[in-house]
Write an enzyme that holds these catalytic residues in place. Structure first.
Site, mmCIF file in Angstrom:
data_model
loop_
_atom_site.group_PDB
_atom_site.id
_atom_site.type_symbol
_atom_site.label_atom_id
_atom_site.label_comp_id
_atom_site.label_asym_id
_atom_site.label_seq_id
_atom_site.Cartn_x
_atom_site.Cartn_y
_atom_site.Cartn_z
ATOM 1 C CB THR A 218 -8.884 16.046 18.473
ATOM 2 O OG1 THR A 218 -7.492 16.171 18.514
ATOM 3 C CG2 THR A 218 -9.273 14.768 18.959
ATOM 4 N N GLY A 219 -8.929 18.679 16.522
ATOM 5 C CA GLY A 219 -8.294 19.999 15.860
ATOM 6 C C GLY A 219 -7.994 20.092 14.446
ATOM 7 C CB SER B 269 -7.557 25.835 12.401
ATOM 8 O OG SER B 269 -7.426 25.580 13.620
ATOM 9 N N GLY B 270 -5.079 25.185 11.232
ATOM 10 C CA GLY B 270 -3.512 24.872 11.620
ATOM 11 C C GLY B 270 -3.103 23.408 11.260
ATOM 12 C CB ILE B 271 -0.296 21.701 13.286
ATOM 13 C CG1 ILE B 271 0.345 22.833 13.410
ATOM 14 C CG2 ILE B 271 0.163 20.308 12.982
ATOM 15 C CD1 ILE B 271 1.232 22.796 14.643
ATOM 16 N N GLY B 272 -3.368 20.598 12.858
ATOM 17 C CA GLY B 272 -4.283 19.619 12.568
ATOM 18 C C GLY B 272 -4.860 19.452 10.991
ATOM 19 C CE1 TYR C 62 -0.091 24.898 24.409
ATOM 20 C CE2 TYR C 62 2.373 25.688 24.171
ATOM 21 C CZ TYR C 62 1.304 24.726 23.618
ATOM 22 O OH TYR C 62 1.369 24.317 22.169
ATOM 23 C CB SER D 292 5.198 22.214 22.394
ATOM 24 O OG SER D 292 5.811 23.405 22.176
HETATM 25 N N1 NAP Z 1 1.284 26.940 16.594
HETATM 26 C C1 NAP Z 1 2.347 26.565 17.508
HETATM 27 O O1 NAP Z 1 3.418 27.386 17.558
HETATM 28 C C2 NAP Z 1 2.336 25.382 18.244
HETATM 29 C C3 NAP Z 1 3.629 24.962 18.695
HETATM 30 C C4 NAP Z 1 3.855 23.734 19.262
HETATM 31 C C5 NAP Z 1 2.797 22.767 19.515
HETATM 32 N N2 NAP Z 1 1.422 23.443 19.043
HETATM 33 C C6 NAP Z 1 0.488 22.545 19.259
HETATM 34 O O2 NAP Z 1 -0.331 21.926 18.013
HETATM 35 C C7 NAP Z 1 -1.665 21.929 18.053
HETATM 36 C C8 NAP Z 1 -2.614 22.517 17.174
HETATM 37 O O3 NAP Z 1 -2.443 23.942 17.387
HETATM 38 P P1 NAP Z 1 -2.394 25.008 16.075
HETATM 39 O O4 NAP Z 1 -1.083 25.765 16.068
HETATM 40 O O5 NAP Z 1 -2.654 24.274 14.916
HETATM 41 O O6 NAP Z 1 -3.352 25.747 16.594
HETATM 42 P P2 NAP Z 1 -4.984 26.287 16.046
HETATM 43 O O7 NAP Z 1 -4.911 26.495 14.385
HETATM 44 O O8 NAP Z 1 -5.498 27.241 16.878
HETATM 45 O O9 NAP Z 1 -5.683 24.778 16.008
HETATM 46 C C9 NAP Z 1 -6.259 24.293 17.318
HETATM 47 C C10 NAP Z 1 -7.182 23.210 17.241
HETATM 48 O O10 NAP Z 1 -7.770 22.741 18.381
HETATM 49 C C11 NAP Z 1 -9.110 22.841 18.236
HETATM 50 N N3 NAP Z 1 -9.746 22.991 19.553
HETATM 51 C C12 NAP Z 1 -9.455 24.017 20.304
HETATM 52 N N4 NAP Z 1 -10.215 24.232 21.451
HETATM 53 C C13 NAP Z 1 -10.959 22.909 21.311
HETATM 54 C C14 NAP Z 1 -11.965 22.377 22.313
HETATM 55 N N5 NAP Z 1 -12.303 22.888 23.528
HETATM 56 N N6 NAP Z 1 -12.519 21.144 21.941
HETATM 57 C C15 NAP Z 1 -12.122 20.593 20.726
HETATM 58 N N7 NAP Z 1 -11.259 21.078 19.953
HETATM 59 C C16 NAP Z 1 -10.732 22.369 20.278
HETATM 60 C C17 NAP Z 1 -9.570 23.766 17.216
HETATM 61 O O11 NAP Z 1 -10.797 23.582 16.865
HETATM 62 P P3 NAP Z 1 -11.969 24.166 17.162
HETATM 63 O O12 NAP Z 1 -11.804 25.817 17.519
HETATM 64 O O13 NAP Z 1 -12.912 23.939 15.995
HETATM 65 O O14 NAP Z 1 -12.728 23.471 18.367
HETATM 66 C C18 NAP Z 1 -8.352 23.761 16.378
HETATM 67 O O15 NAP Z 1 -8.987 22.903 15.586
HETATM 68 C C19 NAP Z 1 -1.963 22.339 19.523
HETATM 69 O O16 NAP Z 1 -2.057 21.029 20.619
HETATM 70 C C20 NAP Z 1 -1.033 23.085 19.984
HETATM 71 O O17 NAP Z 1 -0.519 23.232 21.478
HETATM 72 C C21 NAP Z 1 1.194 24.416 18.254
#
Ligand code: NAP
Length: 357
Positions: free
Chosen positions: A12-13, A16-19, A158, A145
C-alpha cells in the site's frame, strides 16, 4: 534477475515516497506486485516501468481509498478473486496532519488519518496474516515512525497512530514467534518525501533534517527479509534518538519535539552580517587562545604538561559550549549596537542640520 519468481508482495502507498522505493526493491528482486492506492494512474505507470526495467511478470493495481470503511476487506476480496497468494504484505500508506490539536486541525482529516494509519493497517494485517499462518509462511512490514516512541506536539494524532502501529506490531512479533511468519516495524526519522507537504508541515524546522527515502526503504527491506522485529534506519544518529526516547522523561521529549516541529524563523536579510561577524570574532578569539595556550604549554614542566593534557581533555566539551555562548553574546552585542546606531542616526542628522543652519 528474478530470484523469487512466483512470489507476490502487496504494497500500500507505492505511488510515492518510501512505498515507491520499497516497491522498486521488490521488483528488482523479481517479486510480482499488487499495488494499492488512490492514484491508479501513477501506479499503472509504475507497473510499466517495473515490467520494462526489471522484467516484473505480474503487477496488479487496485485503486482504493484506504480511509474508507472496510476498504481493507475490499482489497482482500479483490486479491482472492484474482487467486493471488500474498507472500509479503507492506502496510506503507499513511498520512500526517500538522497543527495544534485543540484549535488548528480538522477533525474530518484526523478521522480519515486514524482510519488509514490504524484501522486499514490492522484489518489488512488481520486478513492476510490469517492466510499466511495457514501456509506457515509470509512476511509483513508495518510503517511506524520514530514518532511511535516519542510524543509529538503539533502532530499529536499522527504520533498517536504511529505509537499504535509500533505497539501492535511488537505484540504480534511475540504471538508469531513459534511460526515461520514474521512481522517487522520500520521506524524512520523524518524522510524526504511529500509527507510533510501533504500534512501541512512543510515549514516545520524538522524538514531541514530529512533523510533519503532510498536509504530508509533499503534498511526496511533488509530487516523485513531478515525477519527482524523492528528497524530504525539511518545508522548511529537515529539509533541514539531511539535510545534517548526510551530513557528520557516524556516531558523533556515532548519539549524537544515541540521545538523541532515549530515553523522555521523568517529569514532576516538585515541581520545577515551579524552571524558572520560573530563567527569571525569567535574564530579570532579561538586562534588567540590557542596561541596563548601553546606558549604556556611549551614553557611548563613534564608534570604540568600531563596535568594540562588531562584538563584539556575534560574541558573539550566545555570549550565548545563556551565558544558557542561567546558567539551568541557577540551576536547580541552587535545587534544591540546596530539598533542603538539606527536609533541615534536621525538625532545626529538633525543636530548636523541645525549646526549647518
Ligand atoms: N516521510 C517521513 O518523514 C516519514 C517518517 C516516518 C514514517 N513515515 C511513514 O511512511 C509511510 C509513507 O510515507 P511517505 O513519507 O512515503 O509519504 P508519501 O510520499 O506522502 O506517501 C504516502 C503514500 O500513502 C498513500 N496514501 C495516502 N492516503 C491514502 C489513502 N487514503 N488510501 C490509500 N493510500 C493512501 C499515498 O498514495 P495515494 O496518494 O496514491 O493514495 C502514497 O503512496 C507513511 O505511513 C508515513 O507515516 C514517513
Amino acid at each position: 534477475m528474478n530470484s523469487v519468481t512466483g512470489k507476490t508482495a502487496l504494497i500500500t502507498g507505492a505511488s510515492s515516497g518510501i512505498g515507491q522505493e520499497l516497491a522498486k526493491l521488490f521488483a528488482q528482486d523479481g517479486y510480482n506486485l499488487v499495488l494499492v492506492g488512490r492514484s491508479d494512474d501513477t501506479l499503472d505507470r509504475l507497473a510499466e516501468v517495473f515490467k520494462g526495467n526489471y522484467g516484473t511478470q505480474q503487477v496488479t493495481v487496485i485503486k482504493k481509498n484506504l480511509s474508507e470503511e472496510d476498504a481493507a476487506q475490499d482489497v482482500y476480496n479483490q486479491v482472492k478473486a484474482k487467486d493471488i497468494t500474498v507472500n509479503v504484505l507492506v502496510n506503507d500508506a499513511g498520512v500526517g496532519l500538522y497543527g495544534l490539536f485543540a484549535t488548528d486541525t480538522d477533525w474530518e482529516r484526523e478521522k480519515a488519518m486514524i482510519h488509514l494509519n490504524v484501522l486499514a493497517l490492522t484489518q489488512m494485517t488481520k486478513l492476510f496474516l490469517y492466510d499466511m499462518l495457514a501456509r506457515n509462511e509470509g512476511k509483513i512490514l508495518n510503517l511506524a515512525s520514530l514518532l511511535s516512541i516519542t510524543p509529538s506536539p503539533l502532530m499529536a494524532v499522527y504520533a498517536g497512530t504511529k505509537a499504535y502501529v509500533y505497539n501492535f506490531t511488537q505484540s504480534l512479533v511475540n504471538e508469531l514467534k513459534d511460526t515461520n511468519v514474521t512481522i517487522t516495524a520500520l521506524l524512520p526519522n523524518a524522510t524526504d518525501t511529500d509527507f510533510f507537504n501533504k500534512a501541512g508541515a512543510q515549514n516545520a524546522k524538522v524538514t531541514d533534517e530529512v533523510q533519503d527515502p532510498v536509504m530508509v526503504a533499503k534498511d526496511g527491506y533488509e530487516a523485513l527479509m531478515a525477519g527482524k522485529p523492528k528497524i530504525v534506519p539511518g545508522g548511529l544518529k537515529n539509533k541514539s534518538y531511539e535510545v534517548l526516547a526510551y530513557v528520557a522523561p516524556q516531558e523533556a521529549l515532548a519539549s524537544l519535539m515541540h521545538s523541532k516541529m515549530l515553523p522555521k524563523p523568517e529569514p532576516d536579510a538585515d541581520n545577515d552580517m551579524s552571524p558572520k561577524l560573530a563567527w569571525g570574532i569567535g574564530f579570532g578569539i579561538a586562534v588567540l587562545a590557542g596561541v596563548a595556550l601553546t606558549v604556556a604549554y611549551n614553557n611548563t614542566s613534564v608534570y604540568d604538561k600531563a596535568r594540562y593534557r588531562y584538563k584539556a581533555k575534560s574541558a573539550g566539551n566545555a570549550i565548545s559550549d563556551a565558544l558557542s555562548s561567546v558567539l551568541d553574546t557577540v551576536a547580541d552585542v552587535y545587534q544591540n549596537a546596530k539598533s542603538k546606531a539606527e536609533e541615534l542616526a536621525p538625532k545626529a542628522k538633525k543636530a548636523e542640520e541645525e549646526l549647518v543652519a
